[in-house]
Design a protein around this motif. Sequence first.
Motif, PDB file in Angstrom:
ATOM      1  N   ALA A 385       0.842  -1.204   0.000  1.00  0.00           N
ATOM      2  CA  ALA A 385       0.000   0.000   0.000  1.00  0.00           C
ATOM      3  C   ALA A 385       0.880   1.258   0.000  1.00  0.00           C
ATOM      4  O   ALA A 385       0.556   2.260  -0.647  1.00  0.00           O
ATOM      5  N   ARG A 386       1.994   1.189   0.714  1.00  0.00           N
ATOM      6  CA  ARG A 386       2.908   2.354   0.705  1.00  0.00           C
ATOM      7  C   ARG A 386       3.494   2.556  -0.684  1.00  0.00           C
ATOM      8  O   ARG A 386       3.636   3.681  -1.160  1.00  0.00           O
ATOM      9  N   ILE A 387       3.820   1.447  -1.328  1.00  0.00           N
ATOM     10  CA  ILE A 387       4.356   1.556  -2.689  1.00  0.00           C
ATOM     11  C   ILE A 387       3.316   2.169  -3.609  1.00  0.00           C
ATOM     12  O   ILE A 387       3.632   3.054  -4.429  1.00  0.00           O
ATOM     13  N   ALA A 388       2.072   1.733  -3.462  1.00  0.00           N
ATOM     14  CA  ALA A 388       0.992   2.269  -4.303  1.00  0.00           C
ATOM     15  C   ALA A 388       0.841   3.770  -4.095  1.00  0.00           C
ATOM     16  O   ALA A 388       0.582   4.534  -5.006  1.00  0.00           O
ATOM     17  N   ARG A 389       1.033   4.178  -2.867  1.00  0.00           N
ATOM     18  CA  ARG A 389       0.809   5.591  -2.549  1.00  0.00           C
ATOM     19  C   ARG A 389       1.980   6.448  -2.982  1.00  0.00           C
ATOM     20  O   ARG A 389       1.813   7.570  -3.447  1.00  0.00           O
ATOM     21  N   THR A 390       3.209   5.935  -2.805  1.00  0.00           N
ATOM     22  CA  THR A 390       4.388   6.770  -3.039  1.00  0.00           C
ATOM     23  C   THR A 390       5.026   6.555  -4.406  1.00  0.00           C
ATOM     24  O   THR A 390       5.873   7.333  -4.821  1.00  0.00           O
ATOM     25  N   HIS A 391       4.660   5.461  -5.078  1.00  0.00           N
ATOM     26  CA  HIS A 391       5.293   5.101  -6.354  1.00  0.00           C
ATOM     27  C   HIS A 391       6.804   4.914  -6.220  1.00  0.00           C
ATOM     28  O   HIS A 391       7.543   5.005  -7.204  1.00  0.00           O
ATOM     29  N   SER A 392       7.239   4.641  -5.015  1.00  0.00           N
ATOM     30  CA  SER A 392       8.649   4.320  -4.826  1.00  0.00           C
ATOM     31  C   SER A 392       8.722   2.918  -4.243  1.00  0.00           C
ATOM     32  O   SER A 392       7.699   2.336  -3.885  1.00  0.00           O
ATOM     33  N   ALA A 393       9.957   2.410  -4.097  1.00  0.00           N
ATOM     34  CA  ALA A 393      10.090   1.075  -3.523  1.00  0.00           C
ATOM     35  C   ALA A 393       9.731   1.056  -2.040  1.00  0.00           C
ATOM     36  O   ALA A 393       9.464   0.006  -1.474  1.00  0.00           O
ATOM     37  N   ALA A 394       9.768   2.222  -1.409  1.00  0.00           N
ATOM     38  CA  ALA A 394       9.370   2.359   0.010  1.00  0.00           C
ATOM     39  C   ALA A 394      10.104   1.372   0.915  1.00  0.00           C
ATOM     40  O   ALA A 394       9.523   0.799   1.825  1.00  0.00           O
ATOM     41  N   LEU A 395      11.391   1.191   0.632  1.00  0.00           N
ATOM     42  CA  LEU A 395      12.180   0.239   1.421  1.00  0.00           C
ATOM     43  C   LEU A 395      12.590   0.906   2.715  1.00  0.00           C
ATOM     44  O   LEU A 395      13.388   1.829   2.712  1.00  0.00           O
ATOM     45  N   GLU A 396      12.062   0.450   3.825  1.00  0.00           N
ATOM     46  CA  GLU A 396      12.339   1.093   5.106  1.00  0.00           C
ATOM     47  C   GLU A 396      13.557   0.513   5.799  1.00  0.00           C
ATOM     48  O   GLU A 396      14.167   1.140   6.660  1.00  0.00           O
ATOM     49  N   ASP A 397      13.895  -0.711   5.442  1.00  0.00           N
ATOM     50  CA  ASP A 397      14.977  -1.392   6.147  1.00  0.00           C
ATOM     51  C   ASP A 397      15.666  -2.301   5.140  1.00  0.00           C
ATOM     52  O   ASP A 397      15.018  -3.115   4.481  1.00  0.00           O
TER      53      ASP A 397
END
Lengths: 453, 610
Positions: A385-397
């Motif tokens: 869902a974070r990827i869908a929202r940000t269009h980035s890989a949203a890799l937190e760790d």
Amino acid sequence: MPSAAEDRVFRQAFFRNVTDQPLDPAKDGRYEPLYTEDKLQESDPVELMAWSIESTPGESVQLLSGFRGTGKSTELKRLKNRLEESGYTVILCDVEDYLNLTTPVDISDFLMVLAGAFSDRLADPGILGADPAYETYWTRLRNFLERTKVQLDGISGKVGVEGASVDIKANLKSDPTFKQLLQKHMAGHLGSFVQDVHGYFEDCVKRIQEKLGFREVVFIVDSIEHIRGTSINAVDVQSSIESLFAGQSDKLHLPNLHVIYTIHPYLKVRSASLGALYEPGGVRVLPTVKVRTEADRQPFEPGLEALVRVVARLGDWKRLLGDVSVLHELILHSGGHLRDLLRLLAEILRRAQSLPATKAVVNAAVSQIRNEFLPIADADAAWLARIARTHSAALEDVAKLPDLARFLDTHLVLCYWNGHEWYDVHPLIYTEILAQAASIQGPTLKPANAQPA
Amino acid sequence: MPNPPDSFITSDSLGAQGEAEWQRLREQVDLASGFWLAFIFVSAAATANVLFRRLEAHLRLHGYGIERFHPSEPSELPLALQALQLPDRSNERGLWIEAVHADAPASSDESSPWALAWDALMLRTNEQRDALRRNLKAPLLFVTHATIKPRIREAAPDLWSVRSIVVEIAPTPAASPLPPMDHAELDRPEIVVPSPDPERALEEAQRRLERGGDPRSALAAFMRAASGFLDHARAVDALEPARAAVAIAEGLPPGGHLDVVAALQTLARAEDESGDPVSALDHLRQAQAIAEQRESGDERLMFILGDYSRIAFRVGDLSTALQYAERALTLARPMATQSDSNTVTNLVRVLLLIGDVHRDRGEFARAQSFYEEALSSVQRLAAADDEYWQQYLSVVLSRLSDAQRSQGDAASALRGYEAALKIDERLADQDPGNFTRLFNLAISWYALGRVRQAEGDLEGAQQAFERNLTIAQQLVADHPDHDGVQRQLALGWTSLGRIRANQGLPEEALTAFQNACDIDERRVAADPTHFNASLDLATHLCELGDVYLRLGNPTIAAAHFRRSLTLANKLAERAPEDYYVQSLLTAARERVSLVQSQQPPPAELRPEKS
């Protein structure tokens, strides 16, 4: 009006055309050039790679990052044809034939495999053929091991007897213990080993040029991105690949050769400056065909039209689906992923008892392919869902890199190109993901833009 | 002669959803040519058997043969592709690789041997996909349990491609519901206070009462007497001292652990165990009200609510049972800590109870979720190989398997029952004369037999039922008045009866079912209000009727069916929400209609010949 029997014959022919094996662009009428069209891509990755080679006489290295099912192997064949037309000798090999994809790789066994694979391809007709004077790399490796007195007691591969090269090659792939022990022993001889391998490549290039006339040689190494490990050791395996490409890049520059390595997209996420180690080509990306815009997720006409042409080469889609709007709907559902589009078509062909396929049949096919992505774990849904929202890989760790690799491999996440890379969740599960994430986290997540149809 | 209902017969149907999936697979065979892949996900080996038979026949029409690779151990599975490399093997012959096994529930990767075996096979197959495409000119099918699906997609993303079809057949809920199992109350860990001698305690209590003085002293003695009688299974004798304790406690100011709430709880227990659940519930309600008013503490309230729920459950008031159990759970969960095993016991008991209520309402998925929570609590403690927790683990595994099997997931259920059986066998070996352990072992064999039977393994089922029967007969000899043991013996006879019926031995089946019904009649006669005894009798009468029908005696069959229906109607009055009662009602009505439609009308209604 075709009869039911004629419809069946039509469906069967279309179904058998809908396959996903790599095509030879020069010979296969089903090939549709997707990357040469300006409206679709700012630049053609194949042309860019060819240009990097042509403008760097002698030797070069570059990386190609591609996603499963997007046509990478087909485009590599196009590159091969393109370079051969320009007078290069091109060797294309697949590391899956040589390496175990589930164990960590280090520089010594990777170089062994490169040299061994190159050596095996040289025996093809049109290159060196069956030349009795030609020393295979496996023989050379055996000699090196004897010369450096590497003790192989206890290792299952037999060295020093006739036909031993087959054992080393087979054991590298099938015997993880053999590979581990070999890695350990080679660690103390790395410098001389690398020198030997590089020397071998230089010799080979000379032999090719002696036989075929002066021409530069290109070595394309495919399927490195398939080295992933298992659910238990994915972190270790992917770390080993990162160490290889980020930490040993100098050894991967092979003398007198233009080399292209395929890598997994996660490597770029992990090592943002990876391209700088492989100049001038850097890292090229073969993205998914864009069918929606990044900003507002509206249909992207050039992408739709290109994929309509792809489908048209496979069969009479009008007879199957009726209106182009239905085909557009399927393309949007596929997210531009070729393999998924073909799966949708195959499913409709299975279910359609009359033509054109009814709305119910199309919907059932879409549901079927959607269900094949499910179930999705809650933790994955939240990240997606974070990827869908940000269009980035949203890799937190960074420790979660294997999960990102998994998303990309199973195309839960698709990568597009807009002058920069951007990511989106596969349209077939987009709505489900957002709903699932909202139910875990509370209704704080809103979709970035319009929902897919 | 009408066909008997298929209470014994293994069905070849896949259910509506399964039949639709079969049509898709059939289309795949008709449309495709050469090499293609299929990933088939099912929850029961029986489903895989049906699919294989049909596919083999359909492929033959297209000129293809197919062979079946069916490993029994995880270590064999990764070698499946070697079957393609045998020297005289034709490339026109497909390969069906089947392992419909579920790993132990809530297990980590390291202890999931089947999942890991599938990972290994898929990785190898993915690597070899180009060679497979080139060399194999026939289909390659992978058939596994539904839980493996996400792993296959991740392990072999290239295989999950266009030239493949994914078939998923949802579990078909079990046609005949398993009768709910009542495991024996588990042996408690070391008792801190030895059970008092109730007679002496009662004498002492009366003496103190007559003497006068501090009433708490008499109260304590009456409570000891009541508890002692209850511990010795003399519930009726416990009633008087318990009532006396309540009377004294009502006159005392609040405070102390021995108060009116405790007295009411003891009285309720005595009433319940002496066959007066109505009064028991009344007194528990009273206890609850006082406990809430006095803020007596969460633990005490939890016990009251749990006891209330249990009694309501036993009398068939499932809604009330659920309501109270859910409240008890809200108290039990925060109190449970792994360092205090008593709190975990309390939590697990409530979870099992809620699961059982959902089970009896036919809400098997909900039941499963509570059993799974109980399992994760128990597993941690059972890992220390503590015998008490091992017993609990076996019970929880059995319950979970019951729920899985009821939803049609026979493979997971089989896995769970086998794990429970292993524990029960080990525990029984360690303490051969232990009643609880033997009793639970009998239940495990019975449950395993039922799922093996459903999966078509009739030989394995018979073996399991015979073991159940042997143990039950031994237990009855030693404990002839124990209702649970009588029940287990009756179930043993019915399961043997089903086997004999499937073997085409109706006379022997008849004997077995009659034995079961005789036992149930005695149980009902001993306690006409015994809900489960009546339910068992009604169920077994139906099955007895089925055998008579098969033997060509519809008149006797009809009599049994009608009696079954009469009993079922009474049970439905008492427990309208009970899933088993509703299933029985449906079955009994169908059978009565069946025989009525076939039998000639009574003489007075026949038209006269002209």
